[in-house]
Design an enzyme around this catalytic site. Structure first.
Site, PDB file in Angstrom:
ATOM      1  CG  HIS A 129      41.097  31.099  37.648  1.00 20.04           C
ATOM      2  ND1 HIS A 129      42.187  31.569  36.955  1.00 20.04           N
ATOM      3  CD2 HIS A 129      40.637  32.164  38.374  1.00 20.04           C
ATOM      4  CE1 HIS A 129      42.385  32.846  37.237  1.00 20.04           C
ATOM      5  NE2 HIS A 129      41.448  33.230  38.101  1.00 20.04           N
ATOM      6  CD  GLU A 130      36.819  32.201  39.352  1.00 19.16           C
ATOM      7  OE1 GLU A 130      36.801  32.868  40.418  1.00 19.16           O
ATOM      8  OE2 GLU A 130      37.352  32.611  38.305  1.00 19.16           O
ATOM      9  CG  HIS A 182      40.332  33.550  42.923  1.00 24.84           C
ATOM     10  ND1 HIS A 182      41.261  34.500  43.257  1.00 24.84           N
ATOM     11  CD2 HIS A 182      40.144  33.654  41.582  1.00 24.84           C
ATOM     12  CE1 HIS A 182      41.631  35.170  42.169  1.00 24.84           C
ATOM     13  NE2 HIS A 182      40.964  34.674  41.129  1.00 24.84           N
ATOM     14  CB  CYS A 217      43.410  36.750  37.548  1.00 26.13           C
ATOM     15  SG  CYS A 217      42.630  36.872  39.182  1.00 26.13           S
TER      16      CYS A 217
END
Length: 493
Positions: A458-459, A462, A416
């Protein structure tokens, strides 16, 4: 010899139970522990007495939460006081074709340069048996992460040690006078066994009774496969054992040694390891006389460069490029959704900033697996993210959420930009369905697979205030980036 300590061998029973719990065959358990399969089988059946070192290795391999150590203590407490019998070897008996061999001198030189280890092994063999010797068995075994068999097994299953990497060569006689041919005996991901044949282009040259000769062999292993240790196992009667480690001086290596046997815990070497400075090299040497059969001598080392900073830390680099770091509580806040199409202009502006940030980051680091940035990582609390795939495609996401997952779940390392000093293994599904909004206000559902699915997930996390560390299995921690060997490589499926 069977152990007479009571009707029930508490350790063998507990070991068998944990083997079953973890779903290991006896062969798989032996491999994970680094012991010979036949010895592990004998311990499981109660035919051989385990050592404390064996119990520790079993505990590590099976992740038994202390149960195997407790069972070993119970087992030891029930044994009658008497002299300990000779323990069985942790390696197989010499195979047919090597009987009668005595190793007059076993000498190893391990040299490290620019990410590659080169081992040169020389042995003076004496045939004290009654039959000619026509072949000699050698072993090549690597373990990048000793003490963490799960991690090592994953490394070698994904990136096995190959014959092309090893480039094995062998010779007979002093000064490499005659090339020897060889043939594989076992070929596994992290373990090779090879028969060196007493033959070559010049014909056959068996080692007859009473004769002696030198053999030499050499191979290479990249440091992504070779951990910071080198072990010599005494499998044949040996008169002298010697080792040299040859490192670049600028690595400022420190070296130490441990001696283990089947009847004792690891102990420091009885004699000191000597260091000689030879120009731009540091050479560490050690030797002993008449090492006991089945003993193991393990040299370990650390490099100053493994811990000393050679430049700005990765996290500091990312912070200097405008990436919000994980100490900022903003990364834990769900991002504000766009009202599209009325906020399309704002959405396009945020994407432009994300692409500019991605360009800055890409100039500072190689992303073989692709990369992504979410708006909160550049200080913008809006639900937008971009993903750059390994093939160069740019995926733009507004207001995304994962609505369905499918396929297998696997664990791979993720990094990250907001805490780039570490990498962590994260379980994720091979396929995800993502609902998102286009700039003109349409709701869309897009499927992503494998590596791209991992990048997108993953994004999306976020944008919902979740970091990949929240997804890691309990008890698993990120590793320092210095230990991560996947930079620049692609996802593996």
């Amino acid at each position: 010899m069977a152990d007479p300590a009571g009707d029930v061998n508490a350790f063998a029973v507990e070991l068998e139970r944990w083997r079953d719990v973890r779903g290991h065959s006896r062969a798989a358990l032996a491999k994970a522990m680094g012991y010979d399969r036949s010895y592990v089988s004998k311990v499981l059946s109660g035919a051989e007495r385990p050592s404390e070192a064996f119990a520790v290795h079993a505990e590590t391999a099976l992740r038994a939460g202390g149960a195997l150590r407790a069972a070993f203590r119970e087992y030891e407490a029930r044994r009658p006081a008497r002299p300990r019998p000779q323990a069985a070897p942790a390696v197989a008996d010499p195979p047919a074709g090597t009987g009668g061999i005595v190793v007059d001198h076993d000498d190893a030189i391990l040299r490290y340069d620019e990410g590659v280890y080169r081992l040169t092994q020389r042995r003076r063999l004496v045939n004290e048996g009654g039959e000619p010797i026509s072949r000699y068995l050698i072993r090549i075994s690597v373990d990048r992460y000793p003490g963490d068999p799960e991690r090592s097994n994953q490394l070698y299953s994904e990136n096995p040690l190959t014959w092309d990497e090893i480039e094995l060569r062998a010779w007979h006689g002093r000064g490499r006078s005659t090339a020897m041919t060889w043939t594989p005996h076992h070929d596994r991901d992290a373990f090779k066994e090879v028969w060196l044949l007493f033959e070559g282009e010049q014909g056959h040259f068996p080692l007859y009774p009473g004769e002696a000769c030198w053999i030499e062999y050499e191979y290479t292993v990249r440091d992504e496969h070779w951990g910071n240790w080198f072990q010599r196992a005494v499998r044949l009667p040996t008169r002298t054992l010697s080792v040299c480690l040859d490192f670049p001086a600028d690595l400022a290596a420190s070296v130490w040694g441990l001696h283990t046997s089947m009847t004792s815990q690891a102990m420091p070497f009885a004699t000191a390891i000597k260091r000689d400075d030879d120009g731009d090299r540091h050479v560490f040497s050690w030797s002993c006389e008449d090492p006991p059969l089945h003993a193991r001598y393990r040299l370990e080392w650390g490099f100053r460069s493994d811990t000393a900073a050679t430049g700005p830390a990765p996290t500091a680099v990312m912070a200097s490029l405008g990436i919000v770091q994980d100490s900022d509580p903003a990364l834990r806040e769900p991002a504000r959704r766009f009202a599209l199409p009325s906020e399309a202009e704002d959405a396009h502006r945020v994407v432009a900033e994300l692409k500019a940030a991605a360009e800055r980051v890409a100039r500072a680091h190689t992303f073989g697996k692709g990369m992504g940035i979410a708006a909160p990582q550049i200080g913008v609390n809006r639900a937008a993210a971009i993903v750059r795939t390994p093939d160069g495609e740019v995926i733009t996401l507004f207001n995304p959420r994962i609505i369905e997952t499918a396929g297998e779940i696997d664990e791979q390392y993720e990094g990250c930009l907001s805490f780039f000093d570490v990498r962590g293994q994260v379980p994720r599904a091979h396929t995800i369905q993502v609902e998102h909004t286009s700039a003109d206000g349409r709701t869309k559902i897009t499927a992503f697979d494998k590596g791209v699915a991992r990048l997108v997930a993953h994004e999306v996390d976020h944008l919902h205030g979740t970091l990949y560390t929240d997804r890691m299995r309990e008890g698993v921690s990120p590793i320092p980036v210095e230990q991560y060997r996947g930079t620049g490589s692609r996802w593996k499926y």
